[in-house]
Design a protein around this motif. Structure first.
Motif, PDB file in Angstrom:
ATOM      1  N   THR A  76      -0.177  -3.210  10.726  1.00  0.00           N
ATOM      2  CA  THR A  76      -0.692  -2.350   9.658  1.00  0.00           C
ATOM      3  C   THR A  76       0.153  -1.103   9.465  1.00  0.00           C
ATOM      4  O   THR A  76       0.690  -0.524  10.399  1.00  0.00           O
ATOM      5  N   LYS A  77       0.230  -0.690   8.203  1.00  0.00           N
ATOM      6  CA  LYS A  77       0.946   0.525   7.865  1.00  0.00           C
ATOM      7  C   LYS A  77      -0.031   1.663   7.606  1.00  0.00           C
ATOM      8  O   LYS A  77       0.374   2.729   7.177  1.00  0.00           O
ATOM      9  N   SER A  78      -1.293   1.435   7.847  1.00  0.00           N
ATOM     10  CA  SER A  78      -2.299   2.385   7.393  1.00  0.00           C
ATOM     11  C   SER A  78      -2.177   3.747   8.080  1.00  0.00           C
ATOM     12  O   SER A  78      -2.660   4.740   7.569  1.00  0.00           O
ATOM     13  N   VAL A 100      16.228   4.377  -3.372  1.00  0.00           N
ATOM     14  CA  VAL A 100      16.093   3.165  -4.179  1.00  0.00           C
ATOM     15  C   VAL A 100      15.174   2.194  -3.441  1.00  0.00           C
ATOM     16  O   VAL A 100      15.422   1.853  -2.278  1.00  0.00           O
ATOM     17  N   GLU A 101      14.100   1.778  -4.114  1.00  0.00           N
ATOM     18  CA  GLU A 101      13.112   0.883  -3.502  1.00  0.00           C
ATOM     19  C   GLU A 101      12.791  -0.295  -4.417  1.00  0.00           C
ATOM     20  O   GLU A 101      12.993  -0.220  -5.630  1.00  0.00           O
ATOM     21  N   ASP A 102      12.270  -1.340  -3.818  1.00  0.00           N
ATOM     22  CA  ASP A 102      11.812  -2.472  -4.624  1.00  0.00           C
ATOM     23  C   ASP A 102      10.376  -2.273  -5.079  1.00  0.00           C
ATOM     24  O   ASP A 102      10.040  -2.532  -6.224  1.00  0.00           O
ATOM     25  N   VAL A 103       9.509  -1.777  -4.178  1.00  0.00           N
ATOM     26  CA  VAL A 103       8.108  -1.652  -4.546  1.00  0.00           C
ATOM     27  C   VAL A 103       7.444  -0.513  -3.773  1.00  0.00           C
ATOM     28  O   VAL A 103       7.763  -0.267  -2.612  1.00  0.00           O
ATOM     29  N   ILE A 104       6.560   0.173  -4.455  1.00  0.00           N
ATOM     30  CA  ILE A 104       5.687   1.144  -3.804  1.00  0.00           C
ATOM     31  C   ILE A 104       4.290   0.570  -3.827  1.00  0.00           C
ATOM     32  O   ILE A 104       3.740   0.287  -4.900  1.00  0.00           O
ATOM     33  N   ASP A 105       3.755   0.375  -2.653  1.00  0.00           N
ATOM     34  CA  ASP A 105       2.450  -0.266  -2.497  1.00  0.00           C
ATOM     35  C   ASP A 105       1.441   0.827  -2.136  1.00  0.00           C
ATOM     36  O   ASP A 105       0.913   1.501  -3.006  1.00  0.00           O
ATOM     37  N   SER A 106       1.207   1.053  -0.840  1.00  0.00           N
ATOM     38  CA  SER A 106       0.319   2.155  -0.438  1.00  0.00           C
ATOM     39  C   SER A 106       0.978   3.510  -0.677  1.00  0.00           C
ATOM     40  O   SER A 106       0.303   4.526  -0.786  1.00  0.00           O
ATOM     41  N   GLY A 107       2.303   3.528  -0.712  1.00  0.00           N
ATOM     42  CA  GLY A 107       3.039   4.774  -0.860  1.00  0.00           C
ATOM     43  C   GLY A 107       3.372   5.441   0.470  1.00  0.00           C
ATOM     44  O   GLY A 107       4.062   6.449   0.501  1.00  0.00           O
ATOM     45  N   LEU A 108       2.892   4.853   1.560  1.00  0.00           N
ATOM     46  CA  LEU A 108       3.041   5.506   2.868  1.00  0.00           C
ATOM     47  C   LEU A 108       4.504   5.551   3.319  1.00  0.00           C
ATOM     48  O   LEU A 108       4.952   6.554   3.873  1.00  0.00           O
ATOM     49  N   THR A 109       5.236   4.474   3.073  1.00  0.00           N
ATOM     50  CA  THR A 109       6.646   4.452   3.475  1.00  0.00           C
ATOM     51  C   THR A 109       7.431   5.544   2.747  1.00  0.00           C
ATOM     52  O   THR A 109       8.142   6.347   3.370  1.00  0.00           O
ATOM     53  N   LEU A 110       7.271   5.585   1.435  1.00  0.00           N
ATOM     54  CA  LEU A 110       8.029   6.536   0.623  1.00  0.00           C
ATOM     55  C   LEU A 110       7.605   7.972   0.876  1.00  0.00           C
ATOM     56  O   LEU A 110       8.434   8.875   0.898  1.00  0.00           O
TER      57      LEU A 110
HETATM   58  C1  PRP Z   1       7.904  -3.227   1.767  1.00  0.00           C
HETATM   59  C2  PRP Z   1       8.571  -2.749   0.501  1.00  0.00           C
HETATM   60  C3  PRP Z   1       8.543  -1.250   0.641  1.00  0.00           C
HETATM   61  C4  PRP Z   1       7.250  -1.009   1.403  1.00  0.00           C
HETATM   62  C5  PRP Z   1       6.191  -0.584   0.451  1.00  0.00           C
HETATM   63  O1  PRP Z   1       8.861  -3.220   2.802  1.00  0.00           O
HETATM   64  O2  PRP Z   1       9.892  -3.228   0.404  1.00  0.00           O
HETATM   65  O3  PRP Z   1       9.637  -0.804   1.395  1.00  0.00           O
HETATM   66  O4  PRP Z   1       6.880  -2.262   2.015  1.00  0.00           O
HETATM   67  O5  PRP Z   1       4.946  -0.477   1.110  1.00  0.00           O
HETATM   68  P1  PRP Z   1       4.114   0.877   1.193  1.00  0.00           P
HETATM   69  O6  PRP Z   1       4.186   1.557  -0.135  1.00  0.00           O
HETATM   70  O7  PRP Z   1       2.715   0.373   1.477  1.00  0.00           O
HETATM   71  O8  PRP Z   1       4.634   1.696   2.297  1.00  0.00           O
HETATM   72  P2  PRP Z   1       8.635  -4.004   4.177  1.00  0.00           P
HETATM   73  O9  PRP Z   1       8.071  -3.059   5.185  1.00  0.00           O
HETATM   74  O10 PRP Z   1       7.851  -5.253   3.921  1.00  0.00           O
HETATM   75  O11 PRP Z   1      10.078  -4.350   4.646  1.00  0.00           O
HETATM   76  P3  PRP Z   1      11.182  -5.190   3.819  1.00  0.00           P
HETATM   77  O12 PRP Z   1      11.687  -4.299   2.730  1.00  0.00           O
HETATM   78  O13 PRP Z   1      12.223  -5.505   4.815  1.00  0.00           O
HETATM   79  O14 PRP Z   1      10.494  -6.415   3.276  1.00  0.00           O
END
Ligand code: PRP
Ligand code: MN
Ligand code: MG
Length: 182
Positions: A76-78, A100-110
């Motif tokens: 979990t990334k929570s 540069v990112e592919d997707v922002i999901d929860s936003g926690l990584t960014l």
């Molecule tokens: C995915 C995606 C983003 C991040 C977004 O990476 O590429 O980097 O999750 O999620 P968040 O907004 O909830 O933080 P992942 O950790 O799956 O690694 P990957 O890029 O190697 O697939």
């Protein structure tokens, strides 16, 4: 080799649509960064395709570097706590950074990454992402360049994986439920 085509349910964003949107994003970035070349920072591994196709559309020298990050513990990334697996090779002090990112999901990584790079003394930190899932946001992240807002649905392709697979699809799509069923 296995045929990926039979695993697909639906194409959400075509290769052509991605290309057209990247054209627009690149034009905006060119205009915004006139006179100052940003350091492009890609987040491995998902951002590889966006980085390749976006950077080739920029009319600037576009130095690039890469980070690999992972949530602490397993799964979990929570928690929002992020661990650096591969750090930048570049000193970012006083540099303008465009993540540069592919997707922002929860936003926690960014959210964590922006804070981390800012604390190193970057002159500015902005984000360009191909996809964003607004309904999945757990933290608000200020994103300057967004390709497409999409529903909270599991999507693959163009860098996005399911168990490390399907990144190489040239479009964004969904998988048939049987694929997850195992
Ligand atoms: C995915 C995606 C983003 C991040 C977004 O990476 O590429 O980097 O999750 O999620 P968040 O907004 O909830 O933080 P992942 O950790 O799956 O690694 P990957 O890029 O190697 O697939
Ligand atoms: Mn990623
Ligand atoms: Mg992933």
């Amino acid at each position: 080799a296995t045929d990926m085509g039979s695993d697909l349910q639906q194409v959400l964003i075509t290769e052509e649509q991605i290309g057209q949107r990247l054209d627009e994003m690149a034009a905006q970035i060119d205009a915004d960064y006139a006179g100052r070349d940003p350091l492009l920072v890609g987040v491995l591994k998902g951002a590889v395709y966006v980085m390749a196709d976006l950077s080739r559309r920029l009319h600037m020298s576009a130095p690039m570097d890469w980070m690999a990050v992972s949530s602490y513990g397993s799964g979990t990334k929570s928690s929002g706590v992020v661990r650096i697996l591969k750090d930048l090779d570049t000193d970012v002090t006083d540099r303008h950074i465009l993540i540069v990112e592919d997707v922002i999901d929860s936003g926690l990584t960014l959210s964590w990454l922006v804070g981390n790079l800012s604390s190193r003394g970057a002159a500015s930190v902005e984000i360009a992402t191909l996809l964003r899932k607004p309904d999945a946001a757990k933290v608000e992240v200020d994103v300057k360049y967004v390709g497409f807002d999409i529903p909270t649905e599991f999507v693959v392709g163009y860098g996005l994986d399911y168990a490390e697979r399907y990144r190489n699809l040239p479009f964004i799509g969904t998988l048939r439920p049987e694929v997850y069923g195992g």
